[in-house]
Design an enzyme around this catalytic site. Structure first.
Site, short mmCIF file in Angstrom:
data_model
loop_
_atom_site.label_atom_id
_atom_site.label_comp_id
_atom_site.label_asym_id
_atom_site.label_seq_id
_atom_site.Cartn_x
_atom_site.Cartn_y
_atom_site.Cartn_z
N HIS A 436 0.69 -1.15 -0.09
CA HIS A 436 0.07 0.00 -0.04
C HIS A 436 0.94 1.10 0.01
O HIS A 436 0.29 2.22 -0.57
CB HIS A 436 -0.85 0.11 1.19
CG HIS A 436 -1.96 -0.91 1.17
ND1 HIS A 436 -1.94 -2.25 1.76
CD2 HIS A 436 -3.07 -1.11 0.37
CE1 HIS A 436 -3.13 -3.04 1.34
NE2 HIS A 436 -3.99 -2.39 0.68
N GLU A 460 -9.97 -2.40 1.97
CA GLU A 460 -9.77 -2.86 3.38
C GLU A 460 -9.32 -1.64 4.01
O GLU A 460 -9.27 -1.86 5.36
CB GLU A 460 -8.17 -3.50 3.19
CG GLU A 460 -8.39 -4.67 2.08
CD GLU A 460 -7.75 -4.41 1.12
OE1 GLU A 460 -8.23 -3.44 0.16
OE2 GLU A 460 -6.52 -4.88 0.82
N ASP A 521 -20.35 2.02 -7.93
CA ASP A 521 -19.30 1.46 -9.19
C ASP A 521 -18.57 2.59 -9.39
O ASP A 521 -19.11 3.86 -9.76
CB ASP A 521 -20.18 1.07 -10.42
CG ASP A 521 -19.51 0.34 -11.41
OD1 ASP A 521 -18.30 0.77 -11.51
OD2 ASP A 521 -20.01 -0.09 -12.38
N ASP A 548 -6.95 0.83 -7.09
CA ASP A 548 -6.27 -0.16 -6.34
C ASP A 548 -7.57 -1.31 -6.39
O ASP A 548 -8.42 -1.52 -5.54
CB ASP A 548 -6.23 0.21 -4.88
CG ASP A 548 -5.86 -1.07 -4.15
OD1 ASP A 548 -5.17 -2.06 -4.60
OD2 ASP A 548 -5.97 -0.97 -2.83
#
Length: 745
Positions: A436, A460, A521, A548
């Site tokens: 990351h 996450e 989306d 990502d």
């Protein structure tokens, strides 16, 4: 005339016939009354005609083949040994097809007893005969409840078609999907294989495939490991509670110690062997049905991980807990046998299957979460890989041993956590920072003053965490389509979104006032908010956009859209400020053995590089990070809207370190805010790997610069400020060499 002392009796034929008839009647009456008493005591109505008699005869013949009447053992000498072992039984209401049994036993001096037990069909046959019904599988067994003719408990009329949920063993089975009226359902049936979280073969296709579970356990009680009775009971409990059907099993007590058992399942087999003196048992379970085997691990642990009994004077706290190693493997063939089956859509056929479940050498392998959201399947595992961290050190880190390094620094010995989406690894606890930090900070420090940051995906929370470490950031917008990923990550992967050490932030990064999370989306968001060739409010644009999301080489339709949809790529360009930077993670790195991206598995990578150039990005650079704990170095691309931005990209390591010191938030602990990225790391990112140069020169139309590789003087004459070069690893490697050489001179 008779001789003295002798006598004779004369009986009439009528008397003899009456005597025989009377005896027969008495015997029949006694037998009939006994039958009434036995059936009534079993709770069965004896007045049911021939069906009950048939059931009795079938049950008797099926359960008495090759087994002693009392279920006891037979020693190798042929003498009966009084050892009562439990017989496998049919689960309540479950139908089991009839099978034939063949065996061959050989005398062995190493075996003290040999036992064979067969399935007891009596009760199910009685119930079936009594109620005129049979079992179709029920909600827990049948694969398609919509087509079932049974009731809520699974029972259906005797003349209905039997279920087909076990392995066909090569025999042809009726396939309801071939019926014309149900052709519309065939697609749903086939796709359900891919939609299931693990491996679901219960679609009536009877694939030549299965699942294999291998389990090794040590530090197990020796008395348990040498007891045929207890081990056999555990095996039967395992099959019953997992809704498998144990047709028969065969056990040997070994000389001088140990037990081996093998059970024949309707679905395949189960077997184990024990070493009581060493406290070890190895077990394997193979099934070819649709039942999932991984969820059985807690059951296996409960039944077979029996802790050792302390000996006299021994402290129970000193007795180690049983250690369990296990592996799960898919066996056989699915592709080509199941219509619509796609290997990459089955999590067990992806990285989850071969990188975690398929490995037997992990000291610890524990599922923390396995669930399916509206968009994808999520798996989180906790593992200890002995190549990096061992169980003994982890256990010491949990203790209060005085002076032990492990107990003083437990953070270095915790198990690794691994996140999988649809079976594809996304990040790990120990690879979190390298991954990351590498996709966020190179672009953020290249930009002079990033205030607005957009993150596509990153559920996450770790990508958001890294962006929030910059003092300049006023708004960080994360667009994630799956809200469940965020919520489950906050619960099971707290470290990924932990901002508690950052001065001026919050404990949870998602709660930081600068953070905005949109559950929608991302592609539609950008196309709607930043349409191509339309004026957009400059204040709404972003300085940095980090993509990502899914890897470009994941072969699903949505991924293809992310990397090839022109409208979407144009909206990304239009959503950036004039000095904006786009970051895209491009998956695993190629090697010197790969063909050109355009014709290999990295086709989507080649497409998006070309599309980025077409929409107007002036400069693109590729770099890799090797410490993300993926199987390969991981690739990231940065694309600059302004060609002059590449001057900032090529800052020296010292300049980057100075910028980091000025811009990063301080920490409450005093530790550095970043764990992997620094000026030296960025310096390494500036030159693309040699493999990308090789791949670039393997294009069908060989680029002109590749021909210059043999002539260094031609490279020395190239203008390093030539803004016509968008992506060219050959020129970039050589120009960087020249710039660094000039500085040395």
């Amino acid at each position: 005339m008779t001789k003295p002392g002798k006598f004779s009796i004369q009986l009439s034929g009528t008397f003899i016939l009456l005597s025989i008839a009377t005896s027969t009647l008495i015997a029949f009456s006694v037998g009939w009354i006994s039958r009434l008493v036995l059936l009534t005591s079993a709770g069965i109505n004896p007045i049911q005609g021939d069906s009950t008699a048939i059931a009795l005869r079938e049950a008797s013949s099926a359960s008495s083949i090759g087994v002693l009447d009392d279920g006891s053992s037979r020693g190798m000498s042929g003498k009966d040994v009084i050892k009562q072992l439990p017989a496998p039984k049919v689960l309540a209401g479950k139908q089991v097809p009839y099978t034939t049994y063949t065996s061959k036993s050989f005398p062995s001096e190493g075996t003290s007893t040999s036992n064979t037990l067969h399935i007891d069909r009596t009760v199910p046959l009685y119930i079936s005969a009594q109620s005129k019904k049979q079992f179709d599988g029920g909600p827990d067994f049948r694969s398609d409840t919509k087509k079932s003719t049974g009731d809520d408990k699974g029972w259906k009329p005797l003349n209905a078609d039997p279920p087909c949920d076990a392995c066909s063993r090569g025999k042809e089975k009726k396939n309801e999907l071939s019926i014309t009226e149900e052709e519309d359902d065939s697609t749903d049936e086939a796709s359900s294989i891919n939609e299931d979280g693990h491996n679901d073969d219960s679609d009536g296709l009877h694939l030549p495939a299965g699942q294999h579970l291998l389990v090794d356990i040590k530090d197990v009680d020796s008395e348990f490991l040498n007891s045929e009775e207890r081990l056999a009971s555990a095996m039967i409990d395992l099959t019953n509670e997992s809704k498998l059907t144990l047709l028969s099993y065969h056990c040997h007590s070994l000389v001088p110690i140990g037990v081996s058992c093998a059970g024949v399942l309707l679905e395949s087999h189960v077997a184990f062997h024990t070493w009581p003196l060493e406290g070890v048992i190895t077990l394997d379970l193979f099934t070819c049905g649709g039942g999932k085997l991984v969820p059985l691990m807690p059951l296996i642990e409960r039944l077979f991980s029996v802790k050792q009994t302390p000996s006299e004077g021994e402290n129970e706290e000193d007795i180690p807990e049983p250690t369990l190693l296990w592996a799960h493997k898919l066996r056989g063939f699915r592709e080509g046998f199941a219509a619509g089956y796609v290997r990459t859509s089955n999590p067990l056929d992806e990285g989850l299957g071969w990188s975690v479940l398929g490995r037997l050498d992990f000291d610890m392998k524990r599922p923390l979460l396995s669930t399916k959201t509206a968009f994808q399947h999520i798996d989180i595992y906790e593992v200890l890989d002995p190549d990096y961290r061992d169980l003994e050190s982890y256990q010491m880190s949990l203790s209060s041993t005085d002076g032990a390094y492990q107990s003083m620094h437990p953070e270095f010995f915790v198990p690794n956590k691994i996140l999988f989406l649809d079976g594809v690894q996304q990040s790990t606890l120990y690879g979190d920072a390298p991954y990351h930090e590498s996709i966020v900070h190179p672009a953020m420090f290249t930009h002079e003053n990033p205030k607005r940051v957009a993150i596509i995906g990153g559920g996450e929370g770790a990508t958001l965490r890294e962006a929030l470490k910059h003092k300049t950031v006023e708004k960080a917008v994360m667009i994630e389509i799956d809200e469940d990923v965020v919520e489950l990550s906050r619960e099971f992967l707290k470290e990924w979104s932990d901002c508690s050490d950052l001065v001026g932030s919050t404990n949870d990064c998602f709660e930081d006032p600068r953070a905005e999370v949109r559950y929608e989306d991302a592609m539609q968001y950008f196309i709607s908010a930043f349409p191509a060739n339309e004026a957009v409010n400059e204040s709404d644009k972003f300085d940095v956009i980090v993509m990502d999301s899914l890897d470009p080489n994941v072969k699903i339709s949505y991924t293809v859209e992310l990397y090839t949809n022109v409208k979407y790529i144009e909206s990304l360009y239009n959503g950036l400020t004039e000095s904006g930077i786009l970051v895209i993670q491009l998956g695993e790195s190629n090697t010197e053995h790969d063909p050109a991206d355009e014709v290999g598995k990295f086709e989507n990578r080649a497409i998006i590089k070309e599309k980025l150039k077409e929409v107007g990005f002036k400069s693109m650079h590729i770099y890799t990070e090797e410490h993300c704990e993926f199987q390969w170095p991981w690739t990231t691309l940065v694309a600059f809207k302004d060609a002059n931005t590449k001057q900032s990209w090529h800052r020296s390591a010292a300049e980057t370190d100075i910028k980091m010191r000025k811009r990063l938030l301080t920490t409450k602990s005093g530790r550095p805010a970043l764990r992997n990225y620094d000026g030296a790391t960025h310096y390494k990112y500036q030159i693309p790997p040699k493999s990308f140069e090789i791949s670039h020169c393997r294009q069908e139309e060989n680029p002109a610069e590749c021909a210059m590789l043999k002539n260094t003087d031609e490279f020395m004459s190239v203008d390093e400020d030539d803004n016509t070069i968008a992506y060219n690893p050959v020129m970039e490697r050589r120009l960087n060499h020249r710039v660094k050489a000039d500085k040395l001179v």
